[in-house]
Design a protein around this motif. Structure first.
Motif, mmCIF file in Angstrom:
data_model
loop_
_atom_site.group_PDB
_atom_site.id
_atom_site.type_symbol
_atom_site.label_atom_id
_atom_site.label_comp_id
_atom_site.label_asym_id
_atom_site.label_seq_id
_atom_site.Cartn_x
_atom_site.Cartn_y
_atom_site.Cartn_z
ATOM 1 N N PRO A 191 32.003 24.042 36.025
ATOM 2 C CA PRO A 191 32.841 22.937 34.565
ATOM 3 C C PRO A 191 32.582 22.274 35.095
ATOM 4 O O PRO A 191 32.380 21.982 36.188
ATOM 5 C CB PRO A 191 34.707 23.914 35.269
ATOM 6 N N GLN A 192 32.571 21.231 34.163
ATOM 7 C CA GLN A 192 33.092 19.660 34.200
ATOM 8 C C GLN A 192 31.453 18.724 34.154
ATOM 9 O O GLN A 192 31.258 17.728 33.807
ATOM 10 C CB GLN A 192 33.313 19.291 35.614
ATOM 11 N N VAL A 193 30.239 20.162 34.463
ATOM 12 C CA VAL A 193 29.119 19.065 34.184
ATOM 13 C C VAL A 193 28.735 18.693 33.150
ATOM 14 O O VAL A 193 28.910 19.699 31.932
ATOM 15 C CB VAL A 193 27.868 20.398 35.131
ATOM 16 N N PRO A 194 28.040 17.697 32.252
ATOM 17 C CA PRO A 194 27.642 17.360 31.002
ATOM 18 C C PRO A 194 26.635 18.199 30.657
ATOM 19 O O PRO A 194 26.107 18.340 31.605
ATOM 20 C CB PRO A 194 26.950 16.149 30.926
ATOM 21 N N GLU A 195 26.196 19.374 29.567
ATOM 22 C CA GLU A 195 25.648 20.021 28.897
ATOM 23 C C GLU A 195 24.328 19.289 29.604
ATOM 24 O O GLU A 195 22.833 20.362 29.558
ATOM 25 C CB GLU A 195 25.618 19.534 27.490
ATOM 26 N N MET A 243 27.341 14.879 25.634
ATOM 27 C CA MET A 243 27.473 14.800 27.098
ATOM 28 C C MET A 243 28.445 15.812 27.246
ATOM 29 O O MET A 243 29.309 15.236 28.145
ATOM 30 C CB MET A 243 27.671 13.674 26.675
ATOM 31 N N THR A 244 28.837 16.585 26.475
ATOM 32 C CA THR A 244 29.774 17.348 26.394
ATOM 33 C C THR A 244 30.134 18.209 27.612
ATOM 34 O O THR A 244 29.292 18.470 28.091
ATOM 35 C CB THR A 244 29.685 18.637 25.212
ATOM 36 N N ARG A 245 30.906 18.347 28.574
ATOM 37 C CA ARG A 245 31.512 18.890 29.427
ATOM 38 C C ARG A 245 31.729 19.816 29.424
ATOM 39 O O ARG A 245 32.606 20.544 28.980
ATOM 40 C CB ARG A 245 32.315 18.387 30.755
ATOM 41 N N LEU A 246 31.029 21.775 30.396
ATOM 42 C CA LEU A 246 31.266 23.098 30.318
ATOM 43 C C LEU A 246 32.341 22.873 30.345
ATOM 44 O O LEU A 246 33.105 22.229 31.264
ATOM 45 C CB LEU A 246 30.305 23.100 31.194
ATOM 46 N N ALA A 247 32.755 24.195 30.057
ATOM 47 C CA ALA A 247 34.636 24.498 30.425
ATOM 48 C C ALA A 247 34.840 25.615 30.680
ATOM 49 O O ALA A 247 33.734 26.528 30.468
ATOM 50 C CB ALA A 247 35.285 23.925 29.624
ATOM 51 N N ALA A 248 35.500 26.470 32.156
ATOM 52 C CA ALA A 248 35.798 27.741 31.881
ATOM 53 C C ALA A 248 35.816 28.342 30.677
ATOM 54 O O ALA A 248 36.550 27.570 30.049
ATOM 55 C CB ALA A 248 36.776 28.594 32.756
ATOM 56 N N GLY A 249 35.623 29.627 30.266
ATOM 57 C CA GLY A 249 35.630 30.659 29.368
ATOM 58 C C GLY A 249 35.704 30.623 27.842
ATOM 59 O O GLY A 249 35.921 30.842 27.038
ATOM 60 N N VAL A 250 33.988 29.275 27.580
ATOM 61 C CA VAL A 250 33.249 29.395 26.653
ATOM 62 C C VAL A 250 32.494 29.679 27.024
ATOM 63 O O VAL A 250 31.598 29.304 27.772
ATOM 64 C CB VAL A 250 34.010 27.712 26.326
ATOM 65 N N HIS B 213 25.250 7.353 30.034
ATOM 66 C CA HIS B 213 25.343 5.903 29.079
ATOM 67 C C HIS B 213 25.755 6.228 27.687
ATOM 68 O O HIS B 213 25.002 7.134 26.983
ATOM 69 C CB HIS B 213 23.888 5.223 28.697
ATOM 70 N N ALA B 214 27.007 5.922 27.243
ATOM 71 C CA ALA B 214 27.625 6.654 26.350
ATOM 72 C C ALA B 214 27.184 6.088 24.628
ATOM 73 O O ALA B 214 27.350 6.567 24.225
ATOM 74 C CB ALA B 214 29.380 5.506 26.028
ATOM 75 N N GLN B 215 26.529 5.418 24.807
ATOM 76 C CA GLN B 215 25.478 5.176 23.308
ATOM 77 C C GLN B 215 24.383 5.240 23.382
ATOM 78 O O GLN B 215 23.263 5.062 22.156
ATOM 79 C CB GLN B 215 25.172 3.260 23.097
ATOM 80 N N VAL B 216 23.382 6.558 23.442
ATOM 81 C CA VAL B 216 22.547 7.380 23.984
ATOM 82 C C VAL B 216 22.661 8.699 23.882
ATOM 83 O O VAL B 216 23.638 8.405 24.492
ATOM 84 C CB VAL B 216 21.844 7.281 25.277
ATOM 85 N N ALA B 217 22.107 9.444 22.533
ATOM 86 C CA ALA B 217 22.712 10.878 21.751
ATOM 87 C C ALA B 217 21.641 10.804 21.994
ATOM 88 O O ALA B 217 21.999 12.513 22.727
ATOM 89 C CB ALA B 217 22.539 10.519 20.820
ATOM 90 N N ARG B 218 19.996 11.503 22.784
ATOM 91 C CA ARG B 218 18.890 11.485 22.932
ATOM 92 C C ARG B 218 17.762 10.705 23.794
ATOM 93 O O ARG B 218 17.824 9.826 24.088
ATOM 94 C CB ARG B 218 18.100 11.694 21.692
ATOM 95 N N ALA B 219 17.418 11.620 25.179
ATOM 96 C CA ALA B 219 16.910 10.685 25.987
ATOM 97 C C ALA B 219 16.001 11.751 26.957
ATOM 98 O O ALA B 219 16.901 13.372 27.305
ATOM 99 C CB ALA B 219 18.106 9.964 27.126
ATOM 100 N N ASP B 220 14.950 11.548 27.207
ATOM 101 C CA ASP B 220 13.989 12.506 28.248
ATOM 102 C C ASP B 220 13.250 12.009 29.148
ATOM 103 O O ASP B 220 12.468 11.174 27.902
ATOM 104 C CB ASP B 220 13.808 13.505 27.045
ATOM 105 N N SER B 221 12.324 11.818 29.169
ATOM 106 C CA SER B 221 11.807 11.086 30.666
ATOM 107 C C SER B 221 10.238 12.189 30.894
ATOM 108 O O SER B 221 10.764 13.840 31.080
ATOM 109 C CB SER B 221 12.128 10.684 31.839
#
Lengths: 404, 404
Positions: A191-195, A243-250, B213-221
């Motif tokens: 949990p809490q790690v961004p996708e 950037m959505t963070r993982l959560a338990a149960g979803v 970075h709040a303003q970046v929707a898609r990034a990769d390298s």
């Protein structure tokens, strides 16, 4: 990797397909088709494969790709220099001149040349890639005015649909490496790690497996993670980690396309962190049963729509009919992901399955505001049934990641 | 990210470029050109941007790309569904019908429609991407028989060559994230790690920076590592990490192409683990001086060949003339890496530099059997000089990674 073991059967099929379409030569520039006919997967796209009806395979590649091209089975490899310090060169012109010089000696016998004409989905073989638009066709029309240029798209798609045993072994390899990556990546989920960060351990593990695989020269992977309500959108034409963070149960849906030397896999596993609730447990169970029903239905002679139906009926009976928003599968192996690649395992497809066909089986349930779950495997049709090419994490128990 | 700040200046330039080419509309399908005209970077390639001469920008995108498309500045966004469970659909046909319906009301005023025709290098925006081949052109020719279709390749390349201030800010952003990734990745380099694994900390760090970075929707390298004698081949048309293990005292060349929302950077740093020997010290020193000489030569009105010469002369004087095997640079920003993208900083190019041009500066030394070193930065031409968009690890001291 000595690619030559793949040569005999592929050339046998090429010869018969070209004869059937009455082609005296075949010219390919798309990375997946060059791989199909020559065993060489172009890096940046500016290679051309020419197949004559003997059949012989000629390759025109940049000088620096010779070593990679030699891993394939071309009878002759011509190289050219990309770029010069003396002149501002136009790359395609050099290349096209070479192609013409290779075809020229055959000109008397050339009545019909097959070439790619329609739209296609190209897998990413490198950070960027050259596409010709209509340039190659125009050039060949000009150079061989008395020869008919025939579209070869259908012939090529039909050959890609049935990998040879040797090619299937390559696809099985990339599934196996991806399976190891899934095991390691899933164990790192929390949990809490961004996708966007959750996919990194999966991707690193795939790369590390490929490094340890002595016969793989080029490998990379694309993992996408969609969790919670984002996962409800995972039926769409593309996946997107946010950037959505993982959560338990979803639901935590992890999609993967990965290659080893041009042979691709297309996989999905869906996890839950901690114990699943009642609804999730039902979803996971329905998906596993839908997958099993589809696998049980696959054998030569069965209609593609009936395989789709086998899975769809299970999901409908469980109350998820409308939530299964896409067809059950599509061809995989030379393409990374292309919903139009045959065989399409689609409710409207009456295509009959044949031995050697390789495709994915991806039952999914997508519920807006709640989540989404999909189990995507790659399978091959055998003489009397099916081979599961991705035999890892098959049971819903394995989709539940304990919270440590 | 509100992309609208980028709108005004881009539309002003589009209007004037279209007027100059006498175009009443412009139709774009290539991901880098759709981004250029609309601020939206197609994910899987099946989007079309139409620019009218007012100018107004219309986008046709898959339904599920609406949210991403809205981040750009299109005046109107039409969406279509990719795929159906009822019919086996041919995607481009749906899309092309929509494009036609948008152009139809303008038909009376359409004398010349500009469209992409030549070959191009497409950056990888996703694991795979749709290309149309000649399909779109044929469709438009059929639908608008009285309208002249003119190639727009040169017009688009010329606009991509000079990013607006807002677009340059995006490129600067991706350079900054890559700079952070280079610092973290370099600190993790150590002997015995295979090249294919050495890139992983760089790539992970870029992804983590983008997540933050709040303003970046898609990034990769895409990072590639070539060490020791492999680095001597890094002048070629493509980079390739291999299973070769890093060693102390040899060149460790790390190349990077990375994007943030479609705006790319193109960078290289070359390291040595432990203390460099005498030869390596000389190479690093010559490269840093060649770079400084090139930067000092850049300003509006200067010929591209003279910038190349400024760097080439330094390397030649140090005895590395023949070892600098490629031109000094090429356009960067909308493309990931394309040696033909203008402005080409090439010995044979008399093109005059203009304010706003963005390109890379990449002096390199490649010695067979010994190694290779390159320092590649991205720069922008200012009113009276140059802005270094990648101001990190500029000194040879920073290229030496202490053995812990």
């Amino acid at each position: 990797m000595d690619a030559r073991p793949g040569r005999v059967e592929r050339l046998r099929r090429l010869k018969s397909a070209m004869a059937e379409c009455d082609l005296s030569a075949l010219v390919c520039v798309r990375n997946l088709d060059v791989l199909l006919v020559s065993g060489f997967w172009p890096v940046i796209g500016n290679a051309v494969a020419i197949v004559t009806d003997e059949p012989k395979v000629f390759l025109v590649v940049p000088e620096e790709a010779r070593e990679l091209a030699e891993r394939g089975w071309a009878d002759r490899i011509e190289t050219y220099r990309l770029g010069s310090l003396d002149r501002l060169e136009d790359t395609p012109r050099v290349l096209l001149a070479l192609v013409e010089s290779l075809l020229r000696p055959l000109a008397d016998g050339l009545t019909r040349i097959g070439m790619e004409m329609g739209p296609v989905h190209l897998p990413a073989a490198y950070v960027s890639m050259n596409v010709y638009g209509a340039a190659l066709r125009a050039e060949l029309e000009h150079a061989f005015a008395r020869t008919h240029l025939a579209p070869s798209d259908a012939l090529l798609a039909s050959m890609r649909m049935r990998p040879t045993p040797w090619e299937r072994e390559r696809i099985r390899d990339s599934c196996a490496m991806a399976g190891a990556a899934y095991r390691m990546g899933a164990a790192a989920l929390r949990p809490q790690v961004p996708e966007t960060n959750a996919v990194l351990p999966f991707r690193d593990a795939y790369a590390e497996c490929a490094t340890a695989h002595a016969q793989v020269a080029r490998a990379d992977s694309f993992f996408y993670c969609m969790s919670g309500s984002n996962a409800a959108s995972a039926w769409a034409a593309f996946q997107q980690s946010r950037m959505t963070r993982l959560a338990a149960g979803v639901t935590v849906l992890v999609h993967c396309n990965a290659y080893a030397d041009g042979y691709w896999t297309d996989l999905t596993r869906t996890y839950v962190l901690g114990a699943p609730g009642e609804e999730l447990r039902r979803m996971f169970d329905a998906i596993a049963r839908a997958r099993d029903a589809a696998l049980a239905a696959i054998r030569p002679g069965v209609r593609a729509c009936d395989v789709d139906k086998a899975a769809r009926d299970v999901l409908a009976a469980a109350g998820y009919g409308a939530a299964f928003k896409h067809p059950l599968g599509h061809g995989v192996g030379f393409t990374a992901i292309d919903h139009n690649e045959p065989p399409r395992i689609h409710p409207a497809s009456h295509q009959l399955l044949e031995e050697d066909m390789v495709f994915n089986v991806e039952p999914g349930i997508y519920i807006d505001g709640f989540g989404g779950a999909r189990d995507c495997n790659v399978v091959g049709v055998t003489g009397d049934g099916v081979e599961l090419l991705s035999p890892f994490q098959q049971s819903p128990q394995e989709w539940c990641i304990p919270l440590s």
